[in-house]
Design a protein around this motif. Structure first.
Motif, PDB file in Angstrom:
ATOM      1  N   LEU A 135     -25.452 -28.077 -34.555  1.00  0.00           N
ATOM      2  CA  LEU A 135     -26.594 -28.987 -34.471  1.00  0.00           C
ATOM      3  C   LEU A 135     -26.238 -30.396 -34.930  1.00  0.00           C
ATOM      4  O   LEU A 135     -26.712 -31.377 -34.375  1.00  0.00           O
ATOM      5  CB  LEU A 135     -27.761 -28.451 -35.301  1.00  0.00           C
ATOM      6  N   LYS A 145     -24.417 -28.405 -39.660  1.00  0.00           N
ATOM      7  CA  LYS A 145     -25.572 -27.529 -39.454  1.00  0.00           C
ATOM      8  C   LYS A 145     -25.361 -26.758 -38.157  1.00  0.00           C
ATOM      9  O   LYS A 145     -25.012 -27.346 -37.130  1.00  0.00           O
ATOM     10  CB  LYS A 145     -26.871 -28.321 -39.390  1.00  0.00           C
ATOM     11  N   SER A 165     -32.256 -19.303 -34.822  1.00  0.00           N
ATOM     12  CA  SER A 165     -32.773 -19.604 -33.494  1.00  0.00           C
ATOM     13  C   SER A 165     -32.863 -18.311 -32.695  1.00  0.00           C
ATOM     14  O   SER A 165     -32.202 -17.324 -33.017  1.00  0.00           O
ATOM     15  CB  SER A 165     -31.834 -20.580 -32.791  1.00  0.00           C
ATOM     16  N   LEU A 225     -29.309 -22.498 -39.550  1.00  0.00           N
ATOM     17  CA  LEU A 225     -30.702 -22.452 -39.151  1.00  0.00           C
ATOM     18  C   LEU A 225     -30.779 -21.280 -38.186  1.00  0.00           C
ATOM     19  O   LEU A 225     -29.783 -20.957 -37.530  1.00  0.00           O
ATOM     20  CB  LEU A 225     -31.144 -23.734 -38.447  1.00  0.00           C
ATOM     21  N   ALA A 278     -34.668 -23.298 -36.299  1.00  0.00           N
ATOM     22  CA  ALA A 278     -34.275 -24.430 -35.447  1.00  0.00           C
ATOM     23  C   ALA A 278     -35.359 -24.647 -34.395  1.00  0.00           C
ATOM     24  O   ALA A 278     -35.829 -23.701 -33.766  1.00  0.00           O
ATOM     25  CB  ALA A 278     -32.931 -24.147 -34.780  1.00  0.00           C
ATOM     26  N   ASP A 291     -34.017 -30.116 -32.992  1.00  0.00           N
ATOM     27  CA  ASP A 291     -32.766 -29.916 -33.731  1.00  0.00           C
ATOM     28  C   ASP A 291     -31.557 -29.821 -32.803  1.00  0.00           C
ATOM     29  O   ASP A 291     -30.428 -30.083 -33.225  1.00  0.00           O
ATOM     30  CB  ASP A 291     -32.831 -28.629 -34.569  1.00  0.00           C
ATOM     31  N   PHE A 292     -31.790 -29.432 -31.539  1.00  0.00           N
ATOM     32  CA  PHE A 292     -30.681 -29.212 -30.615  1.00  0.00           C
ATOM     33  C   PHE A 292     -30.187 -30.546 -30.056  1.00  0.00           C
ATOM     34  O   PHE A 292     -30.962 -31.298 -29.467  1.00  0.00           O
ATOM     35  CB  PHE A 292     -31.101 -28.289 -29.470  1.00  0.00           C
ATOM     36  N   ALA A 335     -27.057 -23.601 -35.658  1.00  0.00           N
ATOM     37  CA  ALA A 335     -28.121 -22.661 -35.309  1.00  0.00           C
ATOM     38  C   ALA A 335     -27.461 -21.351 -34.903  1.00  0.00           C
ATOM     39  O   ALA A 335     -26.444 -21.346 -34.208  1.00  0.00           O
ATOM     40  CB  ALA A 335     -28.964 -23.194 -34.161  1.00  0.00           C
TER      41      ALA A 335
END
Length: 140
Positions: A93, A101, A129, A127, A65, A69-70, A103
């Motif tokens: 996300l 999705k 992070s 994802l 991530a 993406d945030f 993180a």
């Protein structure tokens, strides 16, 4: 140590991420701790957060991530409290019709992934992070 953590340690060993003595140290520490393996590797100074994220991404075959993406606004999934996500070091996300999705700082733990999929009936994609990125996201 859970099965997935054993497999991750084997991956670290097989891919020469850490020397054998460091792996032994991590395994001993994990036997005495309830902390996630990745957090222990960082706390023991064996891996940096960024290195751990890269190893997780390679091991799990997932993306890392990045800032873009945030989401600016926190995404609410059903009526699940934010504390569930922040307490499990995860961030929603995005949520689409069929895919959510998320993180996470610990992609080898699929509890959140399974729980959200079960509750929503949607596929969930992880994802990876850093813990710092997850923490700072919830601190703002």
């Amino acid at each position: 140590m859970r099965d997935e953590e054993h497999k991750f340690i084997e991956y670290i060993r097989d891919n020469n991420v850490l020397p054998a003595i460091a792996i032994e140290r991590a395994v001993r520490a994990k036997e005495e701790s309830r902390e996630p393996l990745g957090e222990l590797l960082i706390k023991l100074g064996l891996l940096s957060e960024k290195k751990l994220v890269g190893v997780y991404a390679a091991y799990c075959g997932i993306k890392i991530a990045i800032d873009d993406d945030f989401p600016e606004e926190k995404i609410k999934v059903l009526d699940i409290e934010e504390q569930f996500f922040s307490g499990s070091n995860t961030i929603v996300l995005s949520e689409g019709d069929e895919l959510i999705k998320i993180a996470t700082n610990n992609p080898i733990d699929d509890f959140v992934k399974k729980a959200i999929s079960y509750l929503t009936g949607k596929n969930v994609e992880y994802l990876v992070s850093t813990t710092s990125d997850v923490t700072s996201y919830y601190d703002k």
